[in-house]
Design an enzyme around this catalytic site. Sequence first.
Site, PDB file in Angstrom:
ATOM      1  N   GLY A   1       0.822  -1.210   0.000  1.00 59.30           N
ATOM      2  CA  GLY A   1       0.000   0.000   0.000  1.00 59.30           C
ATOM      3  C   GLY A   1       0.855   1.258   0.000  1.00 59.30           C
ATOM      4  CB  ALA A   2       4.187   1.894  -1.349  1.00 58.81           C
ATOM      5  CB  SER A   3      -0.209   3.625  -4.502  1.00 57.27           C
ATOM      6  OG  SER A   3      -1.136   2.850  -3.772  1.00 57.27           O
ATOM      7  NE  ARG A   4      -4.959   5.337  -2.873  1.00 64.02           N
ATOM      8  CZ  ARG A   4      -5.964   5.000  -2.076  1.00 64.02           C
ATOM      9  NH1 ARG A   4      -6.479   5.884  -1.255  1.00 64.02           N
ATOM     10  NH2 ARG A   4      -6.461   3.774  -2.097  1.00 64.02           N
TER      11      ARG A   4
ATOM     12  CG  ASN B   1     -10.287  -8.898  -0.737  1.00 62.90           C
ATOM     13  OD1 ASN B   1     -10.383  -9.864   0.019  1.00 62.90           O
ATOM     14  ND2 ASN B   1     -11.313  -8.129  -1.035  1.00 62.90           N
TER      15      ASN B   1
ATOM     16  CG  ASN C   1       0.846   1.187   4.952  1.00 65.47           C
ATOM     17  OD1 ASN C   1       0.550   1.940   5.890  1.00 65.47           O
ATOM     18  ND2 ASN C   1       0.467   1.437   3.704  1.00 65.47           N
TER      19      ASN C   1
ATOM     20  CE1 TYR D   1      -8.685  -0.366   9.373  1.00 64.61           C
ATOM     21  CE2 TYR D   1      -9.050   0.557  11.558  1.00 64.61           C
ATOM     22  CZ  TYR D   1      -8.319   0.503  10.387  1.00 64.61           C
ATOM     23  OH  TYR D   1      -7.227   1.333  10.232  1.00 64.61           O
TER      24      TYR D   1
ATOM     25  CB  ALA E   1     -12.188  -8.058  14.928  1.00 62.75           C
ATOM     26  CB  ALA E   2      -8.809  -7.124  10.893  1.00 62.75           C
TER      27      ALA E   2
HETATM   28  P1  NAP Z   1      -4.976   4.992   2.252  1.00 57.72           P
HETATM   29  O1  NAP Z   1      -4.434   6.367   2.114  1.00 57.72           O
HETATM   30  O2  NAP Z   1      -6.410   4.737   1.980  1.00 57.72           O
HETATM   31  O3  NAP Z   1      -4.056   4.017   1.340  1.00 57.72           O
HETATM   32  C1  NAP Z   1      -4.339   2.651   1.336  1.00 57.72           C
HETATM   33  C2  NAP Z   1      -3.252   1.912   0.613  1.00 57.72           C
HETATM   34  O4  NAP Z   1      -3.554   0.495   0.656  1.00 57.72           O
HETATM   35  C3  NAP Z   1      -3.165   2.280  -0.864  1.00 57.72           C
HETATM   36  O5  NAP Z   1      -1.820   2.233  -1.267  1.00 57.72           O
HETATM   37  C4  NAP Z   1      -3.987   1.196  -1.525  1.00 57.72           C
HETATM   38  O6  NAP Z   1      -3.599   0.940  -2.873  1.00 57.72           O
HETATM   39  C5  NAP Z   1      -3.645  -0.008  -0.663  1.00 57.72           C
HETATM   40  N1  NAP Z   1      -4.674  -1.039  -0.763  1.00 57.72           N
HETATM   41  C6  NAP Z   1      -6.017  -0.877  -0.717  1.00 57.72           C
HETATM   42  N2  NAP Z   1      -6.637  -2.061  -0.892  1.00 57.72           N
HETATM   43  C7  NAP Z   1      -5.674  -2.990  -1.057  1.00 57.72           C
HETATM   44  C8  NAP Z   1      -5.684  -4.386  -1.316  1.00 57.72           C
HETATM   45  N3  NAP Z   1      -6.830  -5.075  -1.466  1.00 57.72           N
HETATM   46  N4  NAP Z   1      -4.503  -5.033  -1.444  1.00 57.72           N
HETATM   47  C9  NAP Z   1      -3.332  -4.354  -1.328  1.00 57.72           C
HETATM   48  N5  NAP Z   1      -3.256  -3.021  -1.119  1.00 57.72           N
HETATM   49  C10 NAP Z   1      -4.419  -2.350  -0.977  1.00 57.72           C
HETATM   50  O7  NAP Z   1      -4.727   4.423   3.742  1.00 57.72           O
HETATM   51  P2  NAP Z   1      -3.819   4.973   4.948  1.00 57.72           P
HETATM   52  O8  NAP Z   1      -4.645   5.885   5.750  1.00 57.72           O
HETATM   53  O9  NAP Z   1      -2.509   5.409   4.447  1.00 57.72           O
HETATM   54  O10 NAP Z   1      -3.673   3.625   5.811  1.00 57.72           O
HETATM   55  C11 NAP Z   1      -2.490   2.858   5.794  1.00 57.72           C
HETATM   56  C12 NAP Z   1      -2.557   1.873   6.960  1.00 57.72           C
HETATM   57  O11 NAP Z   1      -2.687   2.597   8.185  1.00 57.72           O
HETATM   58  C13 NAP Z   1      -3.763   0.938   6.891  1.00 57.72           C
HETATM   59  O12 NAP Z   1      -3.400  -0.346   7.360  1.00 57.72           O
HETATM   60  C14 NAP Z   1      -4.745   1.567   7.851  1.00 57.72           C
HETATM   61  O13 NAP Z   1      -5.646   0.619   8.376  1.00 57.72           O
HETATM   62  C15 NAP Z   1      -3.805   2.114   8.905  1.00 57.72           C
HETATM   63  N6  NAP Z   1      -4.360   3.198   9.711  1.00 57.72           N
HETATM   64  C16 NAP Z   1      -4.687   4.388   9.138  1.00 57.72           C
HETATM   65  C17 NAP Z   1      -5.186   5.397   9.946  1.00 57.72           C
HETATM   66  C18 NAP Z   1      -5.554   6.755   9.410  1.00 57.72           C
HETATM   67  O14 NAP Z   1      -6.076   7.577  10.184  1.00 57.72           O
HETATM   68  N7  NAP Z   1      -5.303   7.059   8.150  1.00 57.72           N
HETATM   69  C19 NAP Z   1      -5.367   5.176  11.316  1.00 57.72           C
HETATM   70  C20 NAP Z   1      -5.024   3.948  11.848  1.00 57.72           C
HETATM   71  C21 NAP Z   1      -4.512   2.973  11.045  1.00 57.72           C
HETATM   72  P3  NAP Z   1      -4.342   1.720  -4.102  1.00 57.72           P
HETATM   73  O15 NAP Z   1      -3.760   3.099  -4.122  1.00 57.72           O
HETATM   74  O16 NAP Z   1      -3.965   0.932  -5.311  1.00 57.72           O
HETATM   75  O17 NAP Z   1      -5.805   1.718  -3.807  1.00 57.72           O
END
Ligand code: NAP
Length: 236
Positions: free
Chosen positions: A8-11, A54, A79, A144, A146-147
Site C-alpha cells: 500500500g505504498a501508492s498513497r 484480497n 501497511n 476493522y 478485530a482484524a
Molecule cells: P490509504 O491512504 O487509503 O491508502 C491505502 C493503501 O492500501 C493504498 O496504497 C492502496 O492501494 C492499498 N490497498 C487498498 N486495498 C488494497 C488491497 N486489497 N490489497 C493491497 N493493497 C491495498 O490508507 P492509509 O490511511 O494510508 O492507511 C495505511 C494503513 O494505516 C492501513 O493499514 C490503515 O488501516 C492504517 N491506519 C490508518 C489510519 C488513518 O487515520 N489514516 C489510522 C489507523 C490505522 P491503491 O492506491 O492501489 O488503492
Amino acid sequence: MKTALITGASRGIGNAIALEFLEKGYSVIGTATTEAGAAELTKIGVNGRVLDLNNVDSIDQFWQKLEEDGEIVSLLINNAGITRDNIVLRMSDEEWSDIMNVHLNGTFQLCKRSLKMMLKSKWGRIINISSASASIGNRGQSNYAAAKAGVEAFTKSLAKEVGKRDITINAVAPGFISTDMTQNNDGVNADYLIKEIPLGRFGEPGEVANLVSFLCSEQASYITGQTIHINGGLYM
Ligand code: NAP
C-alpha cells in the site's frame, strides 16, 4: 543495500514510508492495487508492483515474480489497508471477509514468505500497521478493530518465534492520520474528533513514517513484540 517491501505504498502512510526509506538509502519495493499506481511508484524511484491482498492468486503471482527477480526482502512493512464500515447487524459477510483478508491474512501471508528470506540472512525487521481502533474499539468498525487486534496478537506471537534470529517484529498503531482513509469524515465529524485529541490535530503520514523508520533502525534493535501508539494522545 537492504531491500524494504512496503504494501500500500501508492498513497497515504505507505507512500510516506516509501519516501522515508528511499531517503535512508534502502532499495524499496512498493505495492499498489493497479498497474497505474505501480507505474507512479516507479516514477519516484520505488520498484512499483501490483498486489491485491484480497486475492490469493495476486499474492502468489506477486511473490513468484519477486523471487524470479532475485529480490531478498530484509524489511517488511505490512501497511496496506481498507475500511468496510458498518454496524454488526447490517454487516455483510463480504464486508467482514474483505477486512480479514487484506489486514490479517495479508499480514500473515507476507510475513510467512518474507521470513524465509530473513531467516537465511539472519536479520530482519517487520512492522505491521495496526490502529488505535484495536485498543479502543469503534462503532461501525467491528471488522476493522478485530482484524487489527488480530494483527497485534500475531505480532507478539511471531516476535517470540523468531527473536533469536535477530528478527524484530513490532506493530505501529496510528490514531487519526490525514489520508484518503480519513477523508470521509465530514467537517463536523472532524471537528468533533479533533476535540478528543490532546494535541488538537490529526497526524501527518510523515510522522508515522518517522516512527516506522526508527523501529527499523539499529537504534531500535532491542524492541520487539510491541505495539507503539501514535495518536496525538487520543488513546493513552
Ligand atoms: P490509504 O491512504 O487509503 O491508502 C491505502 C493503501 O492500501 C493504498 O496504497 C492502496 O492501494 C492499498 N490497498 C487498498 N486495498 C488494497 C488491497 N486489497 N490489497 C493491497 N493493497 C491495498 O490508507 P492509509 O490511511 O494510508 O492507511 C495505511 C494503513 O494505516 C492501513 O493499514 C490503515 O488501516 C492504517 N491506519 C490508518 C489510519 C488513518 O487515520 N489514516 C489510522 C489507523 C490505522 P491503491 O492506491 O492501489 O488503492
